[in-house]
Design a protein around this motif. Sequence first.
Motif, PDB file in Angstrom:
ATOM      1  N   UNK A 108       0.819  -1.206   0.000  1.00 45.56           N
ATOM      2  CA  UNK A 108       0.000   0.000   0.000  1.00 45.56           C
ATOM      3  C   UNK A 108       0.854   1.258   0.000  1.00 45.56           C
ATOM      4  N   UNK A 109       1.932   1.265   0.785  1.00 48.34           N
ATOM      5  CA  UNK A 109       2.780   2.455   0.809  1.00 48.34           C
ATOM      6  C   UNK A 109       3.423   2.688  -0.556  1.00 48.34           C
ATOM      7  N   UNK A 110       3.852   1.629  -1.218  1.00 48.56           N
ATOM      8  CA  UNK A 110       4.496   1.765  -2.527  1.00 48.56           C
ATOM      9  C   UNK A 110       3.549   2.388  -3.546  1.00 48.56           C
ATOM     10  N   UNK A 111       2.327   1.894  -3.596  1.00 51.75           N
ATOM     11  CA  UNK A 111       1.345   2.433  -4.547  1.00 51.75           C
ATOM     12  C   UNK A 111       0.974   3.864  -4.171  1.00 51.75           C
ATOM     13  N   UNK A 112       0.824   4.122  -2.871  1.00 54.09           N
ATOM     14  CA  UNK A 112       0.467   5.459  -2.394  1.00 54.09           C
ATOM     15  C   UNK A 112       1.521   6.484  -2.799  1.00 54.09           C
ATOM     16  N   UNK A 113       2.786   6.144  -2.625  1.00 48.58           N
ATOM     17  CA  UNK A 113       3.865   7.065  -3.003  1.00 48.58           C
ATOM     18  C   UNK A 113       3.914   7.271  -4.511  1.00 48.58           C
ATOM     19  N   UNK A 114       3.673   6.219  -5.277  1.00 45.09           N
ATOM     20  CA  UNK A 114       3.629   6.360  -6.741  1.00 45.09           C
ATOM     21  C   UNK A 114       2.513   7.310  -7.149  1.00 45.09           C
TER      22      UNK A 114
END
Length: 481
Positions: free
Chosen positions: A75-81
């Motif tokens: 979730x953090x990876x997608x959120x930052x993207x």
Amino acid sequence: MPELSHGRRMLVLAICCMSLLIVSLDNTVLNVALPSLQRELDASTSGLQWTIDAYTLVLASLLMLAGSTADRIGRRRVFMSGLVVFTLGSLLCSLAPDLNWLVVFRMVQAVGGSMLNPVAMSIITNTFTDPRERARAIGVWGAVVGLSMAAGPLVGGLLVDSVGWRSIFWVNLPVGLAALLLTWRFVPESRAPRARRPDPVGQVLVIALFGSLTYAIIEAPHGSWLSTAPFAAVAVIALLALLRYEPRRPEPLIDLRFFRSAPFSGATVIAVSAFAALGGFLFLSTLYLQNVRGLSAMEAGLWMLPMAVPTFLCAPLSGRLVGSRGPRLPLLVAGGAMTVSGLLFALFEAETSNATLLTGYVLFGVGFGFVNAPITNTAVSGMPLSQAGVASAVASTSRQLGQTLGVAVLGAVLAAGVGASSYADTFVTASRPGWWILAACGAVVLTLGVVTTGPWARATAERAARRLKGEQPARRAGVGA
């Protein structure tokens, strides 16, 4: 996700709310800038509709994909993207040379935005595991929507009058960059225990359904039925194909089993209705205040404060009520207030009197302030945490689809009523069917608020949750299977 301290949970909530702020602020700020866009870029009513709907349409089409992807890869990876793409899209929008490029860059923004709100809600759901604490957190989330509505018209009006419409996109740049750095530093990574496989066919069908339906509605007043009927047909075919194809997949893009829960289904329809009312309300109000009353963008922003401030004040109250008493009371207040607001305009031409215009704005703000927390809480409560991203994405999709349809339908109604005449001469009469539609949306919220919050509805939610967890539902005494 590891157990976090209270202070760390509050920080995660604040970071997630920053993403909601820029996504929500973007739409409210843009609404105030519509007349300026219309003059500078020589845009028609349908062109103005597309500057809003290109954004909400892409959001609605990609939210479920973003939710399931975040559950799968992090979730953090997608959120930052999403923060990176949204911030870049905002910069491009500020540089758009004409209306067509602005619409394209708004779509780039939306690709990033689709990775923000549903993923942020999934992060919040997995961070706040206590139901009461989660409901309060969602109340704060709803208050941020109210804050964006309160700040948007004022910030937008000030920027449009002093610098120009391009500056409204600059607001997103520092907030997006700050949220990106804070997410990298403080938000822990989380994902579903078992990855869900992609569903490219389902995604294509969703895009075909939403895109063709919106195009058919917006362009209907401007062309013959021969030019719009094929798009309406594509929408129908895509819907039927989606309903037939998705249940056959072991891991579908849209898990139709969610809709066996009456509260979840009700929250979905309520979200579409409430946000259709919001999209239409902002669209009609902005054009009326500036093109009919002749107000500046700043003056129009001040006039919309009586709607925005109650939204901001009522959202946290709604969250507390959901946490302590359940969703029924907030939904009844929301539906009743929105219905009466629509009727004031439809029956009594509220635009023609300052007192009734003010009353209509206040009532709509109260209604919308109460509606967001019960929608969000109902959508994710009772669902397995492993599917929180997908469930919250369906709720977010419903919001964006509703706003897309609200602008498309009410813009089409207004364009058909105005025709070749000027707004000043025909606006009040031409917009009356639109206000009836808004009143009907409020009535839907009110009715479903009663039907989907009782013991029968809760029993369907429990059975749906057990099915989603792979358990066989047990029959309850007095409740059918």
